[in-house]
Design a protein around this motif. Structure first.
Motif, PDB file in Angstrom:
ATOM      1  N   THR A 132       0.827  -1.208   0.000  1.00  0.00           N
ATOM      2  CA  THR A 132       0.000   0.000   0.000  1.00  0.00           C
ATOM      3  C   THR A 132       0.862   1.258   0.000  1.00  0.00           C
ATOM      4  OG1 THR A 132      -1.744  -1.186   1.206  1.00  0.00           O
ATOM      5  CG2 THR A 132      -1.856   1.224   1.179  1.00  0.00           C
ATOM      6  N   LEU A 133       1.922   1.252   0.806  1.00  0.00           N
ATOM      7  CA  LEU A 133       2.835   2.396   0.848  1.00  0.00           C
ATOM      8  C   LEU A 133       3.631   2.539  -0.448  1.00  0.00           C
ATOM      9  CD1 LEU A 133       4.255   2.059   4.487  1.00  0.00           C
ATOM     10  CD2 LEU A 133       2.538   3.680   3.658  1.00  0.00           C
ATOM     11  N   GLY A 134       3.750   1.457  -1.212  1.00  0.00           N
ATOM     12  CA  GLY A 134       4.502   1.502  -2.452  1.00  0.00           C
ATOM     13  C   GLY A 134       3.715   1.990  -3.649  1.00  0.00           C
TER      14      GLY A 134
ATOM     15  N   ALA B  29      -5.389  -1.114  -4.149  1.00  0.00           N
ATOM     16  CA  ALA B  29      -5.356  -0.798  -2.725  1.00  0.00           C
ATOM     17  C   ALA B  29      -6.367  -1.648  -1.956  1.00  0.00           C
ATOM     18  CB  ALA B  29      -5.637   0.694  -2.507  1.00  0.00           C
ATOM     19  N   VAL B  30      -7.537  -1.852  -2.567  1.00  0.00           N
ATOM     20  CA  VAL B  30      -8.543  -2.728  -1.944  1.00  0.00           C
ATOM     21  C   VAL B  30      -7.990  -4.148  -1.814  1.00  0.00           C
ATOM     22  CG1 VAL B  30     -10.835  -3.761  -2.211  1.00  0.00           C
ATOM     23  CG2 VAL B  30     -10.482  -1.353  -2.774  1.00  0.00           C
ATOM     24  N   GLY B  31      -7.326  -4.620  -2.868  1.00  0.00           N
ATOM     25  CA  GLY B  31      -6.723  -5.950  -2.815  1.00  0.00           C
ATOM     26  C   GLY B  31      -5.617  -6.044  -1.789  1.00  0.00           C
ATOM     27  N   PHE B  32      -4.788  -5.006  -1.699  1.00  0.00           N
ATOM     28  CA  PHE B  32      -3.697  -5.008  -0.714  1.00  0.00           C
ATOM     29  C   PHE B  32      -4.238  -4.995   0.708  1.00  0.00           C
ATOM     30  CE2 PHE B  32      -0.740  -2.709  -3.942  1.00  0.00           C
ATOM     31  CZ  PHE B  32      -0.563  -3.894  -4.613  1.00  0.00           C
ATOM     32  N   LEU B  33      -5.233  -4.142   0.948  1.00  0.00           N
ATOM     33  CA  LEU B  33      -5.824  -4.084   2.288  1.00  0.00           C
ATOM     34  C   LEU B  33      -6.577  -5.373   2.610  1.00  0.00           C
ATOM     35  CD1 LEU B  33      -7.133  -0.399   2.277  1.00  0.00           C
ATOM     36  CD2 LEU B  33      -5.115  -1.311   3.437  1.00  0.00           C
ATOM     37  N   GLY B  34      -7.129  -6.008   1.576  1.00  0.00           N
ATOM     38  CA  GLY B  34      -7.769  -7.298   1.778  1.00  0.00           C
ATOM     39  C   GLY B  34      -6.789  -8.350   2.253  1.00  0.00           C
ATOM     40  N   THR B  35      -5.532  -8.220   1.825  1.00  0.00           N
ATOM     41  CA  THR B  35      -4.492  -9.144   2.289  1.00  0.00           C
ATOM     42  C   THR B  35      -4.288  -9.011   3.793  1.00  0.00           C
ATOM     43  OG1 THR B  35      -3.383  -8.937   0.142  1.00  0.00           O
ATOM     44  CG2 THR B  35      -2.101  -9.871   1.957  1.00  0.00           C
ATOM     45  N   ALA B  36      -4.346  -7.778   4.289  1.00  0.00           N
ATOM     46  CA  ALA B  36      -4.249  -7.565   5.737  1.00  0.00           C
ATOM     47  C   ALA B  36      -5.445  -8.185   6.448  1.00  0.00           C
ATOM     48  CB  ALA B  36      -4.164  -6.070   6.046  1.00  0.00           C
ATOM     49  N   GLY B  37      -6.629  -8.038   5.836  1.00  0.00           N
ATOM     50  CA  GLY B  37      -7.816  -8.659   6.413  1.00  0.00           C
ATOM     51  C   GLY B  37      -7.705 -10.167   6.472  1.00  0.00           C
ATOM     52  N   TYR B  38      -7.144 -10.749   5.414  1.00  0.00           N
ATOM     53  CA  TYR B  38      -6.948 -12.201   5.383  1.00  0.00           C
ATOM     54  C   TYR B  38      -5.966 -12.629   6.464  1.00  0.00           C
ATOM     55  CZ  TYR B  38      -5.816 -16.834   3.568  1.00  0.00           C
ATOM     56  OH  TYR B  38      -5.600 -18.190   3.436  1.00  0.00           O
TER      57      TYR B  38
ATOM     58  N   LEU C 172     -13.555 -13.131   0.823  1.00  0.00           N
ATOM     59  CA  LEU C 172     -12.424 -13.809   0.194  1.00  0.00           C
ATOM     60  C   LEU C 172     -12.440 -13.643  -1.321  1.00  0.00           C
ATOM     61  CD1 LEU C 172     -12.229 -17.098   2.308  1.00  0.00           C
ATOM     62  CD2 LEU C 172     -10.709 -15.110   2.406  1.00  0.00           C
ATOM     63  N   TYR C 173     -13.603 -13.874  -1.936  1.00  0.00           N
ATOM     64  CA  TYR C 173     -13.682 -13.731  -3.386  1.00  0.00           C
ATOM     65  C   TYR C 173     -13.529 -12.267  -3.808  1.00  0.00           C
ATOM     66  CZ  TYR C 173     -15.036 -18.606  -4.022  1.00  0.00           C
ATOM     67  OH  TYR C 173     -15.031 -19.983  -4.052  1.00  0.00           O
ATOM     68  N   GLY C 174     -14.079 -11.351  -3.016  1.00  0.00           N
ATOM     69  CA  GLY C 174     -13.928  -9.931  -3.328  1.00  0.00           C
ATOM     70  C   GLY C 174     -12.482  -9.490  -3.260  1.00  0.00           C
ATOM     71  N   TRP C 175     -11.770  -9.991  -2.265  1.00  0.00           N
ATOM     72  CA  TRP C 175     -10.341  -9.670  -2.119  1.00  0.00           C
ATOM     73  C   TRP C 175      -9.544 -10.189  -3.304  1.00  0.00           C
ATOM     74  CZ3 TRP C 175      -7.042 -13.874   0.218  1.00  0.00           C
ATOM     75  CH2 TRP C 175      -5.690 -13.548   0.156  1.00  0.00           C
ATOM     76  N   ILE C 176      -9.779 -11.427  -3.681  1.00  0.00           N
ATOM     77  CA  ILE C 176      -9.035 -12.022  -4.793  1.00  0.00           C
ATOM     78  C   ILE C 176      -9.335 -11.292  -6.106  1.00  0.00           C
ATOM     79  CG2 ILE C 176      -8.772 -14.113  -6.182  1.00  0.00           C
ATOM     80  CD1 ILE C 176      -9.316 -15.716  -3.597  1.00  0.00           C
ATOM     81  N   VAL C 177     -10.606 -11.018  -6.346  1.00  0.00           N
ATOM     82  CA  VAL C 177     -10.997 -10.325  -7.581  1.00  0.00           C
ATOM     83  C   VAL C 177     -10.375  -8.934  -7.633  1.00  0.00           C
ATOM     84  CG1 VAL C 177     -12.933  -9.287  -8.823  1.00  0.00           C
ATOM     85  CG2 VAL C 177     -13.127 -11.617  -7.945  1.00  0.00           C
ATOM     86  N   ALA C 178     -10.417  -8.202  -6.524  1.00  0.00           N
ATOM     87  CA  ALA C 178      -9.845  -6.854  -6.486  1.00  0.00           C
ATOM     88  C   ALA C 178      -8.351  -6.885  -6.756  1.00  0.00           C
ATOM     89  CB  ALA C 178     -10.129  -6.199  -5.131  1.00  0.00           C
ATOM     90  N   PHE C 179      -7.661  -7.845  -6.185  1.00  0.00           N
ATOM     91  CA  PHE C 179      -6.213  -7.940  -6.352  1.00  0.00           C
ATOM     92  C   PHE C 179      -5.854  -8.175  -7.821  1.00  0.00           C
ATOM     93  CE2 PHE C 179      -1.926  -9.281  -6.124  1.00  0.00           C
ATOM     94  CZ  PHE C 179      -1.410  -8.900  -4.890  1.00  0.00           C
ATOM     95  N   PHE C 180      -6.478  -9.178  -8.425  1.00  0.00           N
ATOM     96  CA  PHE C 180      -6.099  -9.520  -9.800  1.00  0.00           C
ATOM     97  C   PHE C 180      -6.691  -8.553 -10.824  1.00  0.00           C
ATOM     98  CE2 PHE C 180      -5.316 -13.579  -7.634  1.00  0.00           C
ATOM     99  CZ  PHE C 180      -4.029 -13.824  -8.100  1.00  0.00           C
ATOM    100  N   LEU C 181      -7.859  -7.991 -10.541  1.00  0.00           N
ATOM    101  CA  LEU C 181      -8.412  -6.985 -11.442  1.00  0.00           C
ATOM    102  C   LEU C 181      -7.550  -5.727 -11.421  1.00  0.00           C
ATOM    103  CD1 LEU C 181     -10.607  -5.940 -13.333  1.00  0.00           C
ATOM    104  CD2 LEU C 181     -11.924  -5.251 -11.308  1.00  0.00           C
ATOM    105  N   GLY C 182      -7.145  -5.308 -10.231  1.00  0.00           N
ATOM    106  CA  GLY C 182      -6.270  -4.150 -10.124  1.00  0.00           C
ATOM    107  C   GLY C 182      -4.947  -4.374 -10.819  1.00  0.00           C
ATOM    108  N   GLU C 183      -4.395  -5.568 -10.678  1.00  0.00           N
ATOM    109  CA  GLU C 183      -3.135  -5.890 -11.347  1.00  0.00           C
ATOM    110  C   GLU C 183      -3.296  -5.850 -12.866  1.00  0.00           C
ATOM    111  OE1 GLU C 183       0.219  -9.482 -11.393  1.00  0.00           O
ATOM    112  OE2 GLU C 183      -1.579  -9.651 -10.137  1.00  0.00           O
ATOM    113  N   THR C 184      -4.414  -6.365 -13.366  1.00  0.00           N
ATOM    114  CA  THR C 184      -4.672  -6.350 -14.808  1.00  0.00           C
ATOM    115  C   THR C 184      -4.797  -4.929 -15.333  1.00  0.00           C
ATOM    116  OG1 THR C 184      -5.835  -8.472 -14.675  1.00  0.00           O
ATOM    117  CG2 THR C 184      -6.231  -7.116 -16.625  1.00  0.00           C
TER     118      THR C 184
END
Length: 209
Positions: free
Chosen positions: A62-64, A88-97, A131-143
């Motif tokens: 997130t800081l990066g 950012a949603v995906g990164f913060l979701g990682t903290a939630g996980y 869990l699915y929202g976190w994964i989708v946000a991470f890979f969608l953001g990366e794409t």
């Protein structure tokens, strides 16, 4: 105007990517809910170590993000902002996980959860949505970020290509051995390393002008 924060942010991005890679590689393999319960009971220290690493990765990634956004001046600027928000949603979701891992470990250690209990948790609707929202946000953001890099052309072409390859690897991860599936996360670390290096290089070039 000096921008001394860019190298620090770029270092955080690389640190987060490496932490996420390391955590994914040492994460205990599970083949079902009962297996997960056994692993937490017998290898709780490793489970908690992974949770700590994931939390560190979330904060560092997130800081990066600000350093990564310096690669966009005109082309791809709007798309990069959208992708940064999703990432950012995906990164913060990682903290939630990571926090869920800690909470689950506490329930197992105290005996508050057993075989039937873990089955109930696994099928809990709210948890599944997270869990699915976190994964989708991470890979969608990366794409989206990779597409923005292709449009901006501020990094070598291999950087967004590697990011898109990492996203594509999700669809074949279930078809390959577990160790190989885990190693796909190295692609993300390599791509973020390229982004960090390019962000620092551009920052140094601007200082010289």
């Amino acid at each position: 105007m000096r921008s001394d924060w860019v190298p620090v942010s770029a270092a955080a991005l690389l640190t987060g990517a490496m932490a996420l890679t390391f955590g994914s590689l040492i994460m205990p393999s599970t083949r079902g809910t009962a297996d997960t319960l056994t692993i937490v009971q017998q290898d709780g220290g490793r489970w908690m170590a992974v949770a700590s690493i994931y939390f560190l990765a979330s904060v560092a990634l997130t800081l990066g993000l600000p350093a990564a956004l310096t690669l966009f001046e005109r082309r791809g600027r709007q798309l990069s902002m959208v992708s940064a928000v999703v990432l950012a949603v995906g990164f913060l979701g990682t903290a939630g996980y990571a926090m869920l891992m800690v909470f689950f470990h506490s329930l197992v250690v105290t005996g508050a959860i057993r075989d039937q209990g873990i089955e109930d948790i696994a099928h809990e609707t709210g948890l599944a949505i997270f869990l699915y929202g976190w994964i989708v946000a991470f890979f969608l953001g990366e794409t989206l970020f990779a597409i923005a890099l292709l449009r901006a052309r501020t990094t070598p072409t291999w950087v967004p290509i590697v990011m898109l390859t990492h996203v594509a690897s999700v669809f074949v991860s279930q078809l390959v051995p577990d160790l190989l599936s885990r190693s796909f996360v190295l692609l993300l670390a390599v791509a973020f390393a390229g982004i960090s290096i390019e962000a620092v290089a551009r920052d140094n070039a601007q200082r010289v002008r």
